[in-house]
Design a protein around this motif. Structure first.
Motif, PDB file in Angstrom:
ATOM      1  N   GLY A 198      -9.340  42.846   5.250  1.00 17.97           N
ATOM      2  CA  GLY A 198      -9.696  41.449   5.510  1.00 17.97           C
ATOM      3  C   GLY A 198     -10.147  40.703   4.269  1.00 17.97           C
ATOM      4  N   ASP A 199     -10.238  39.392   4.415  1.00 19.83           N
ATOM      5  CA  ASP A 199     -10.569  38.511   3.289  1.00 19.83           C
ATOM      6  C   ASP A 199     -11.975  38.729   2.740  1.00 19.83           C
ATOM      7  N   SER A 200     -12.880  39.212   3.613  1.00 21.18           N
ATOM      8  CA  SER A 200     -14.259  39.378   3.144  1.00 21.18           C
ATOM      9  C   SER A 200     -14.732  40.814   3.302  1.00 21.18           C
ATOM     10  N   GLY A 201     -13.781  41.730   3.486  1.00 22.52           N
ATOM     11  CA  GLY A 201     -14.141  43.133   3.668  1.00 22.52           C
ATOM     12  C   GLY A 201     -14.508  43.822   2.351  1.00 22.52           C
ATOM     13  N   LEU A 206     -14.933  44.566  -3.563  1.00 20.64           N
ATOM     14  CA  LEU A 206     -14.784  45.440  -4.737  1.00 20.64           C
ATOM     15  C   LEU A 206     -13.846  44.812  -5.770  1.00 20.64           C
ATOM     16  N   LYS A 207     -12.806  44.140  -5.284  1.00 26.49           N
ATOM     17  CA  LYS A 207     -11.867  43.495  -6.218  1.00 26.49           C
ATOM     18  C   LYS A 207     -12.504  42.306  -6.939  1.00 26.49           C
ATOM     19  N   GLU A 208     -13.381  41.600  -6.232  1.00 26.54           N
ATOM     20  CA  GLU A 208     -14.114  40.511  -6.896  1.00 26.54           C
ATOM     21  C   GLU A 208     -15.005  41.079  -7.997  1.00 26.54           C
ATOM     22  N   LEU A 209     -15.660  42.172  -7.663  1.00 23.59           N
ATOM     23  CA  LEU A 209     -16.531  42.825  -8.643  1.00 23.59           C
ATOM     24  C   LEU A 209     -15.702  43.290  -9.844  1.00 23.59           C
ATOM     25  N   LYS A 210     -14.528  43.857  -9.569  1.00 24.75           N
ATOM     26  CA  LYS A 210     -13.636  44.319 -10.633  1.00 24.75           C
ATOM     27  C   LYS A 210     -13.272  43.174 -11.583  1.00 24.75           C
ATOM     28  N   SER A 211     -12.931  42.013 -11.024  1.00 24.03           N
ATOM     29  CA  SER A 211     -12.578  40.863 -11.877  1.00 24.03           C
ATOM     30  C   SER A 211     -13.714  40.517 -12.829  1.00 24.03           C
ATOM     31  N   GLY A 242     -22.227  41.539   8.108  1.00 22.66           N
ATOM     32  CA  GLY A 242     -20.948  42.237   7.994  1.00 22.66           C
ATOM     33  C   GLY A 242     -20.990  43.305   6.912  1.00 22.66           C
ATOM     34  N   PRO A 243     -19.856  43.981   6.703  1.00 25.10           N
ATOM     35  CA  PRO A 243     -19.770  45.004   5.670  1.00 25.10           C
ATOM     36  C   PRO A 243     -20.076  44.399   4.301  1.00 25.10           C
TER      37      PRO A 243
END
Lengths: 303, 303
Positions: A198-201, A206-211, A242-243
């Motif tokens: 999902g969009d906010s899962g 983790l991908k936002e953090l990676k960027s 949420g998660p």
């Protein structure tokens, strides 16, 4: 300040049980962490102070860190009297039955400037755990299995030595509804799409953090963990909590010196790869190794 | 087979000069690399054999590797008679005046299964060079400076110990027209956009490679280098042999075991970050450290 208690859902780190020194919580959502001895305590305070006033950190990244409310002397859990504590946000306060995974990121937990003896100690642990082969190790885990069985809490000495295939299984078990205490192939991954996907899962977070890690050259995070937390019951009720991922443990953060944190980033990419596989193929167990645990049996807690 | 010669543009590795064992080239664009002793030779052959028949590797990634034409016994450069050689594409055959950079990627050059003594030796080198702090080290470099001055070839013992700021400078010098042999701030970065930038430039190629490393779990590349090569004169004439990256040195490739190569990927991301800075700000030197070299003076070759 309201009455302080020992947290019931702590999966990693020192625990304030049986008269030992450990973190405490109050009922207003704050987490009191005793300053660690030696440089560790001051490094962690210094990190929180610097980071909380660092205007270059965007809000969508800042939410992955606990809020910081300063330091304060409070009565320590080991009865040693007033001791300095970090006052942080209790990141699991809003989860009634949290499933939690604490993963130490990076194949190397020692910082370049560390003393030789410290490096030797860390290197040995990194080589004998999954840190060197996988780029991370799972240091704490509890999975809510339902009302009667409570939580499955495999021992840290088991989880941090998991093979790649065991990590695949436990990441599937983390989002399954099965009550079994076995780490086996019979997992339904019922919550994979709502927790990892999902969009906010978790995967998106983790991908936002990676960027951010692909760019930021200010902080190098050694021996730092990513917590993943969610609540099976909240998911079903579609509640707000949420998660979520949270970075924790900053006793070994050093100045980036104009270089990205390639050690953390590499480990994070590896961790992301394991979660991606499950999101892409939730019903397909990709594990290839034998399913027996090598390092003893997982422990089972009932509460 | 046409007559074999000692290559005149080799920047890293063992060199076939003064009766030593080293690689040879012919005039049909092939590169003959003697098999290294011990396991290294057989590991490298085995890698090329496996990789060249691995249908999962897409063509846009395969172009970053030398073409492989098998192995063959040929007269060794050290006069020791017929010795087995890898027959590879000579990746710089089409460049008349190549500027070349050989960068060993990864903060860790040892593989997990290696013997303790080997790990200790590599770790020491990784800690004392830029590998641990930066995630890579520059192992060979030649920059074409123009007709009269020929090539600037700083010593490997200097380049592999560069600080972050020295790497920033040398990556700018690599794409500058200045003839000066100094590593200083007075650099014009005249070729930055045509070498590093653009849709098919070095940065774009490195990012393609990065995408592959985020997924591939078959090969772990320890102590492997990325060559960057381009030709100042070809750039001006807009010839076909444009800036290119090539992966070289596969004597320490091991099976990925279902995990991404987080060590290579982390180092690659760090290297990409240094090049990105120059593409984003070609006219702005971001170096902050003192400009004196710490580890002795760069050597100057005239040819």
């Amino acid at each position: 300040m309201s009455r302080l208690e020992v947290p019931s859902h702590q999966v990693g780190g020192h625990k304030a049980l049986n008269g030992k020194l450990g973190p405490l919580i109050d009922d207003s959502g704050r987490f009191y962490k005793p300053l660690q001895s030696g440089d560790r305590g001051s490094v962690e305070v210094s990190f929180y102070e610097t980071f909380s006033s660092d205007t270059r950190v965007p809000d969508h990244i800042r939410r992955f860190f606990s809020k910081f409310y300063g330091t304060q002397p409070i009565e320590a859990s080991d009865g040693s009297g007033l001791q300095p504590h970090l006052i942080l946000e209790n990141v699991i306060a809003n989860y009634s039955n949290p499933s939690i995974m604490d993963t130490k990121i990076g194949s190397r937990t020692w910082y370049p400037q560390a003393p030789d003896a410290y490096i030797e100690k860390c290197l040995k642990k990194d080589r004998t755990s999954s840190s060197v082969p996988l780029g991370f190790r799972i240091c704490g885990l509890q999975i809510y299995t339902g009302h009667d069985l409570g939580y499955w809490k495999p021992d840290k000495n088991v989880t941090q030595n998991y093979t790649a295939d065991e990590v695949r299984l436990v990441l599937r078990k983390f989002v399954s509804s099965n009550e079994s205490t076995e780490l086996n192939n019979d997992l339904d991954t019922a919550y994979a799409s709502s927790v990892y996907g999902g969009d906010s899962g978790i995967l998106a977070q983790l991908k936002e953090l990676k960027s951010w890690f692909e760019d930021q050259m200010t902080y190098h995070f050694y021996s730092c963990s990513i917590l993943i937390v969610y609540d099976k019951k909240s998911l079903l009720k579609d509640e707000a909590s949420g998660p979520a991922i949270k970075l924790v443990d900053f006793a070994h953060v050093v100045d980036g010196g104009g270089v990205i944190d390639h050690n953390f980033l590499g480990g994070l990419c590896s961790f992301i790869n394991f979660i991606s596989e499950i999101v892409a193929h939730p019903n397909e167990c990709t594990a290839k190794a034998s399913l027996q645990t090598k390092n003893g049996e997982a422990k089972m807690d009932h509460n």
